[in-house]
Design an enzyme around this catalytic site. Sequence first.
Site, PDB file in Angstrom:
ATOM      1  N   ARG A 157       4.809  -9.150  -4.284  1.00 32.99           N
ATOM      2  CA  ARG A 157       3.939  -9.377  -3.130  1.00 32.99           C
ATOM      3  C   ARG A 157       3.510  -8.043  -2.489  1.00 32.99           C
ATOM      4  NH1 ARG A 157       3.149  -8.177   2.123  1.00 32.99           N
ATOM      5  NH2 ARG A 157       5.403  -8.125   2.382  1.00 32.99           N
ATOM      6  N   ASP A 158       4.439  -7.380  -1.832  1.00 35.16           N
ATOM      7  CA  ASP A 158       4.080  -6.172  -1.091  1.00 35.16           C
ATOM      8  C   ASP A 158       3.615  -5.061  -2.038  1.00 35.16           C
ATOM      9  OD1 ASP A 158       3.722  -4.959   1.340  1.00 35.16           O
ATOM     10  OD2 ASP A 158       5.783  -4.297   1.576  1.00 35.16           O
TER      11      ASP A 158
ATOM     12  N   HIS B 144       9.450   1.491   4.254  1.00 33.53           N
ATOM     13  CA  HIS B 144       8.414   2.172   3.463  1.00 33.53           C
ATOM     14  C   HIS B 144       8.705   3.667   3.448  1.00 33.53           C
ATOM     15  CE1 HIS B 144       5.009  -1.005   3.305  1.00 33.53           C
ATOM     16  NE2 HIS B 144       6.179  -1.598   3.332  1.00 33.53           N
TER      17      HIS B 144
ATOM     18  N   CYS C 294       1.416   0.939   3.135  1.00 37.19           N
ATOM     19  CA  CYS C 294       0.787   0.337   4.304  1.00 37.19           C
ATOM     20  C   CYS C 294      -0.713   0.619   4.286  1.00 37.19           C
ATOM     21  CB  CYS C 294       1.402   0.907   5.578  1.00 37.19           C
ATOM     22  SG  CYS C 294       0.655   0.250   7.070  1.00 37.19           S
TER      23      CYS C 294
ATOM     24  N   ASN D 120       6.459   1.476  -0.968  1.00 39.92           N
ATOM     25  CA  ASN D 120       7.706   0.901  -0.486  1.00 39.92           C
ATOM     26  C   ASN D 120       8.862   1.712  -1.058  1.00 39.92           C
ATOM     27  OD1 ASN D 120       5.754  -1.367  -0.279  1.00 39.92           O
ATOM     28  ND2 ASN D 120       7.564  -2.507   0.318  1.00 39.92           N
TER      29      ASN D 120
HETATM   30 ZN   LIG Z   1       5.958  -3.657   3.374  1.00 33.94          ZN
END
Ligand SMILES: [Zn+2]
Length: 326
Positions: A23-24, A231, A262, A271
Amino acid sequence: MRPTTQLPRRLPRRVEIVEVGPRDGLQNEPRAISTAEKLELVRLALEAGVGAVQVTAFVHPRWVPQMADAEEVGRGLGELARRPGDEVARDRPAVRCSALVPNLKGYQRAVAAGVKAVDYVLSASDAFNRRNLNQSIAESLRELEQVARAAADDRVALRADISAAFHSPFEGAIAPARLAGVARQAASLGVGEVGLSDTDGFADPLAVGAGVEAVLAGTSLQVEQLALHLHDTCGRAIANVMAGLEVGVRRFDASAGGLGGCPYSPGASGNLATEDLVLLLHDLGIETGIDLDRMLDAAAYALQFSARPYQGHALRVKRPELFRQA
Ligand SMILES: [Zn+2]
């Protein structure tokens, strides 16, 4: 590896890692990544021994086109568990795949796709909440109340993810008391777990320690109910992990290959890399249940989707052949 008896008393003996790469990690990658490729990354992480994976986000595809296949990913998880020869979900009942949801509609989509755990996102920074979710923190909390009620009825596990928990790209440092106030309201709605996210990667170890301690002092939440999501924008993710461990945190999000970052911090590195976190924890004598070598396989697989050079460390150290110029 040093014997665990020499650990400082406050460090946990075991840490759970939540793999958020699917996801991220992938959400801002420019090239289209197929559902099958995403599920393969999930499978590799689970096979490495990761106990929890955040697999997708049920957000509007206009905001995050990379997550437009959330339903297919959700349904694909069921097939992943049933694949012949695959031990992943069958033999490990603790395996938990979650999906990020920004609102009640996202929650309903996730549940319809068979997802059993959701991460509801809001922020400790009102400006960040408005920019990212198009509503105030108070509005997000009101919607969380509805999601929490539905999740209790549906027997869906619910985590509230507080983004910009320590630092906001729009407001700077977040006072620990403000973070604790948002966490307290989330906990009062029956949320079983709260994730504290250093979304822009500008928190420092003192801010992380102070934020966690404020949440523990100012809410009904126990440290087992907290997770840290870090992060590496400023190269502080590992230092922030140490700060979290020292105040007892034993659940951390990380992204295979260090993918992600980000969108509000241009040029930010990604991350915290899962393989870096596993390497550190194992060297500290902390159990993760993860096989580092297989995690490196997952990281190498994830890295092919990254438009940037590798941002982590462990893969470069342990698999130097991957980085030799052809
Ligand atoms: Zn994140």
